[in-house]
Design an enzyme around this catalytic site. Sequence first.
Site, PDB file in Angstrom:
ATOM      1  N   ASP A   1      75.862  37.727  44.054  1.00  0.00           N
ATOM      2  CA  ASP A   1      74.813  36.613  44.072  1.00  0.00           C
ATOM      3  C   ASP A   1      75.274  35.309  44.798  1.00  0.00           C
ATOM      4  O   ASP A   1      74.683  34.742  45.515  1.00  0.00           O
ATOM      5  CB  ASP A   1      74.287  36.403  42.762  1.00  0.00           C
TER       6      ASP A   1
ATOM      7  N   PRO B   1      77.705  61.216  42.225  1.00  0.00           N
ATOM      8  CA  PRO B   1      77.945  62.758  42.132  1.00  0.00           C
ATOM      9  C   PRO B   1      76.998  63.352  40.768  1.00  0.00           C
ATOM     10  O   PRO B   1      76.984  62.670  40.003  1.00  0.00           O
ATOM     11  CB  PRO B   1      79.421  62.982  41.524  1.00  0.00           C
ATOM     12  N   GLY B   2      76.473  64.598  41.035  1.00  0.00           N
ATOM     13  CA  GLY B   2      76.045  65.191  39.952  1.00  0.00           C
ATOM     14  C   GLY B   2      74.687  64.992  39.849  1.00  0.00           C
ATOM     15  O   GLY B   2      73.729  65.126  38.636  1.00  0.00           O
ATOM     16  N   THR B   3      73.739  63.957  40.408  1.00  0.00           N
ATOM     17  CA  THR B   3      72.570  63.518  40.513  1.00  0.00           C
ATOM     18  C   THR B   3      71.366  64.544  41.128  1.00  0.00           C
ATOM     19  O   THR B   3      70.338  64.216  40.921  1.00  0.00           O
ATOM     20  CB  THR B   3      72.375  62.194  41.221  1.00  0.00           C
ATOM     21  N   GLY B   4      72.013  65.636  41.423  1.00  0.00           N
ATOM     22  CA  GLY B   4      71.102  66.771  41.987  1.00  0.00           C
ATOM     23  C   GLY B   4      70.609  66.790  43.528  1.00  0.00           C
ATOM     24  O   GLY B   4      69.651  67.312  43.953  1.00  0.00           O
ATOM     25  N   LYS B   5      71.558  66.401  44.301  1.00  0.00           N
ATOM     26  CA  LYS B   5      71.371  66.173  45.693  1.00  0.00           C
ATOM     27  C   LYS B   5      71.272  67.774  46.422  1.00  0.00           C
ATOM     28  O   LYS B   5      70.420  68.008  47.134  1.00  0.00           O
ATOM     29  CB  LYS B   5      72.594  65.557  46.545  1.00  0.00           C
TER      30      LYS B   5
ATOM     31  N   HIS C   1      70.847  39.650  33.039  1.00  0.00           N
ATOM     32  CA  HIS C   1      70.889  39.164  34.327  1.00  0.00           C
ATOM     33  C   HIS C   1      69.856  39.552  35.241  1.00  0.00           C
ATOM     34  O   HIS C   1      69.431  38.835  35.931  1.00  0.00           O
ATOM     35  CB  HIS C   1      72.523  39.955  34.801  1.00  0.00           C
ATOM     36  N   GLU C   2      69.714  40.927  35.169  1.00  0.00           N
ATOM     37  CA  GLU C   2      68.469  41.514  36.047  1.00  0.00           C
ATOM     38  C   GLU C   2      67.241  40.524  35.598  1.00  0.00           C
ATOM     39  O   GLU C   2      66.419  40.344  36.689  1.00  0.00           O
ATOM     40  CB  GLU C   2      68.462  42.696  35.876  1.00  0.00           C
TER      41      GLU C   2
ATOM     42  N   GLY D   1      73.800  59.172  46.673  1.00  0.00           N
ATOM     43  CA  GLY D   1      73.995  58.754  45.464  1.00  0.00           C
ATOM     44  C   GLY D   1      75.353  59.265  44.660  1.00  0.00           C
ATOM     45  O   GLY D   1      76.036  60.229  45.417  1.00  0.00           O
TER      46      GLY D   1
HETATM   47  P1  ATP Z   1      77.843  66.275  43.991  1.00  0.00           P
HETATM   48  O1  ATP Z   1      77.796  65.104  44.663  1.00  0.00           O
HETATM   49  O2  ATP Z   1      78.698  66.414  43.195  1.00  0.00           O
HETATM   50  O3  ATP Z   1      77.731  67.558  45.105  1.00  0.00           O
HETATM   51  P2  ATP Z   1      74.904  66.915  43.582  1.00  0.00           P
HETATM   52  O4  ATP Z   1      74.420  65.375  43.397  1.00  0.00           O
HETATM   53  O5  ATP Z   1      74.836  67.738  44.874  1.00  0.00           O
HETATM   54  O6  ATP Z   1      76.227  66.400  43.158  1.00  0.00           O
HETATM   55  P3  ATP Z   1      73.946  68.974  42.011  1.00  0.00           P
HETATM   56  O7  ATP Z   1      75.274  69.872  42.422  1.00  0.00           O
HETATM   57  O8  ATP Z   1      72.700  69.240  42.700  1.00  0.00           O
HETATM   58  O9  ATP Z   1      74.508  67.487  42.313  1.00  0.00           O
HETATM   59  O10 ATP Z   1      73.824  68.921  40.502  1.00  0.00           O
HETATM   60  C1  ATP Z   1      74.566  70.096  39.572  1.00  0.00           C
HETATM   61  C2  ATP Z   1      73.483  70.538  38.637  1.00  0.00           C
HETATM   62  O11 ATP Z   1      72.924  69.526  37.488  1.00  0.00           O
HETATM   63  C3  ATP Z   1      72.158  71.197  39.160  1.00  0.00           C
HETATM   64  O12 ATP Z   1      72.531  72.365  39.290  1.00  0.00           O
HETATM   65  C4  ATP Z   1      71.296  70.803  37.522  1.00  0.00           C
HETATM   66  O13 ATP Z   1      71.494  71.738  36.740  1.00  0.00           O
HETATM   67  C5  ATP Z   1      71.634  69.419  37.199  1.00  0.00           C
HETATM   68  N1  ATP Z   1      71.052  68.555  37.614  1.00  0.00           N
HETATM   69  C6  ATP Z   1      71.207  67.383  38.615  1.00  0.00           C
HETATM   70  N2  ATP Z   1      70.110  66.620  38.545  1.00  0.00           N
HETATM   71  C7  ATP Z   1      69.061  67.205  37.902  1.00  0.00           C
HETATM   72  C8  ATP Z   1      67.819  66.947  37.952  1.00  0.00           C
HETATM   73  N3  ATP Z   1      67.310  65.664  38.400  1.00  0.00           N
HETATM   74  N4  ATP Z   1      66.846  67.711  37.187  1.00  0.00           N
HETATM   75  C9  ATP Z   1      67.486  69.031  36.706  1.00  0.00           C
HETATM   76  N5  ATP Z   1      68.681  69.187  36.739  1.00  0.00           N
HETATM   77  C10 ATP Z   1      69.561  68.320  37.309  1.00  0.00           C
END
Ligand code: ATP
Length: 583
Positions: free
Chosen positions: A490, A190-194, A412-413, A188
Amino acid sequence: MNRKHKIVIVSVIVVLLLFSYGFWQYKKPKPERISYNQFLHEVQQNHVEKVFLNQGETIEGILKDDTRFVTDNPRKEGLKEELLKADIIVDEMKDQEMLNQAISYVILIGATIIIFFIALKKSPQAQSKKSKVGMNLKPEEGVKVNFSDIAGNQEAVQSVEELIDFINNPEKYSKYGARMPRGVILYGPPGTGKTLLAKAIAGEAGVPFYAVSGSDFVQVYVGVGAARIRELFKRARQSEKCVIFIDEIDALGKKRDGGLDGGGNDERDQTLNALLAEMSGFNENQGIVVVAATNRLDTLDEALLRPGRFDRHIEIGLPDVKARLKILELHSKNKPIHEDVDLEKLAHQTVYFSGAQLENLMNEAAILAAKKGNGMIDQHDIDRAFYTVIAGYEKKDRSAISHMDRMITAYHESGHALITKLIAPENRVSKVTIIPSTKGAGGFSMNIPPNRMYYKKKDMENNIKIMLAGRCAEEIIFGKENITTGASNDLEKATEVLIDMVRRFGMTDSSGLLNYDVLYRNGIKQVQDNFIDEAKRSLDDLYANVKDLLVKKKTLLVAIAERLLDEETLDEAQLDQIIQNAA
Ligand code: ATP
């Protein structure tokens, strides 16, 4: 004292040692040069104590009064015997001298090595941090993060929940012959919490967490990456149960180009092979799970995604409005928030923000409030933080642009979803969203047709109609001149289905039952023109049909789109509800 200081000090010691050795050699008393006649005279006088014959070239020696002397040796034969007869000790001088020098050199070099070794030996602390392959492989023990630290992303959390039980009770599953998932890929934006999710798996299971990045394994020297992989797994096995997290797996697991660039990248191939070998090699019921993260699943090498490797793929998407609210609430928990702050409104304003950006937003607001020192984070701080964060991520005014984009995506959706419900009620629309994901750039409507062995002509036409409905909705709402590029995918798929109908399945009247592939193979090419005409006419007819239907149901289309703009994601039950309410 850091490594650099140590190297400087050790070098100074070594230079001093070399100097003193040279000085000692220089200061050693030099033998006095005498004539050969004088030497013979001294021998006759019985003054000579010892003589060193330097391979017959020179004669060196010591007199009884300890004076050292040297002279030329004109006689190569018989001198030694004569001297021995005169009771003089004779030595082969060169060998002796060389031996002495060799011993002093060995001592000197030995001492230097020992000093270097002692001085540069890492402290136990440093040693445990860096392995012999030169990277930090120390796991994080007692991870504090758990599922309650993740807001939104509930589907992803549910998908990994069972892993916890797998890690803790592998025997429970092995008894039934069940194989534990070895690798999970979280993909997913970046920054989505993986990383957060991977860590939470370790936290929930109470096992060590090994975090590495794919780029740590991409090295200049062939073999280093592979050695690092082996070392990582060796350590993990020592921990018994654990979670290994490999961030940016694409750095080492990109699709191989089959040697197109002249032999491929040896180092990366070796590293990837080592990873695959290690993953196939470890005992699946031991309690080790490898979690990898990437922004793009489609760039990964197929070999990584096969069963027994990273066979679970979990999408971690951008949060929708409900998830954003939860994330904002979570990151407000430990902060003094003024009651005038409306987090719900903020959740609506932060379309397309990732979890990390939301966390950053709350943090910026807290910093601004702390600077002011009013004791509370108020709406003004949040507003300022909002613009700081947006400016940090991109220059353009995102809110203005995104509003129009979101409207287009929503209609659209909604078009796709509504037409599915109207003409193919047996299909499931499990989710409609305007949040972009890997499934669709703008948003997506997940249409799952029932499993069938044969598809009827009507099913295929319905499929095409569903695909055309996005563009059609755009045209009805925004006008023909405002249609967008959003329908390109599509149209591609619709054309493919239609061409198959004409070319392979004999489903259109004018094409008859001819198989166009066979005609082409036999060099009959003149059919091409009517083939395109036929396909175009059919697509136009189907489009007109969809348009009629959508115009008739425009109120419903608007209702779904508006609800989507508000909630961003709708599930099937909500969609059915809207349709029922309008009926
Ligand atoms: P990257 O792809 O850049 O490595 P990532 O998907 O691994 O990013 P994280 O490093 O896990 O993202 O997320 C960074 C910070 O964002 C987390 O430490 C948290 O504070 C916050 N965060 C992201 N998603 C969530 C979530 N769903 N709930 C709570 N906090 C979140």
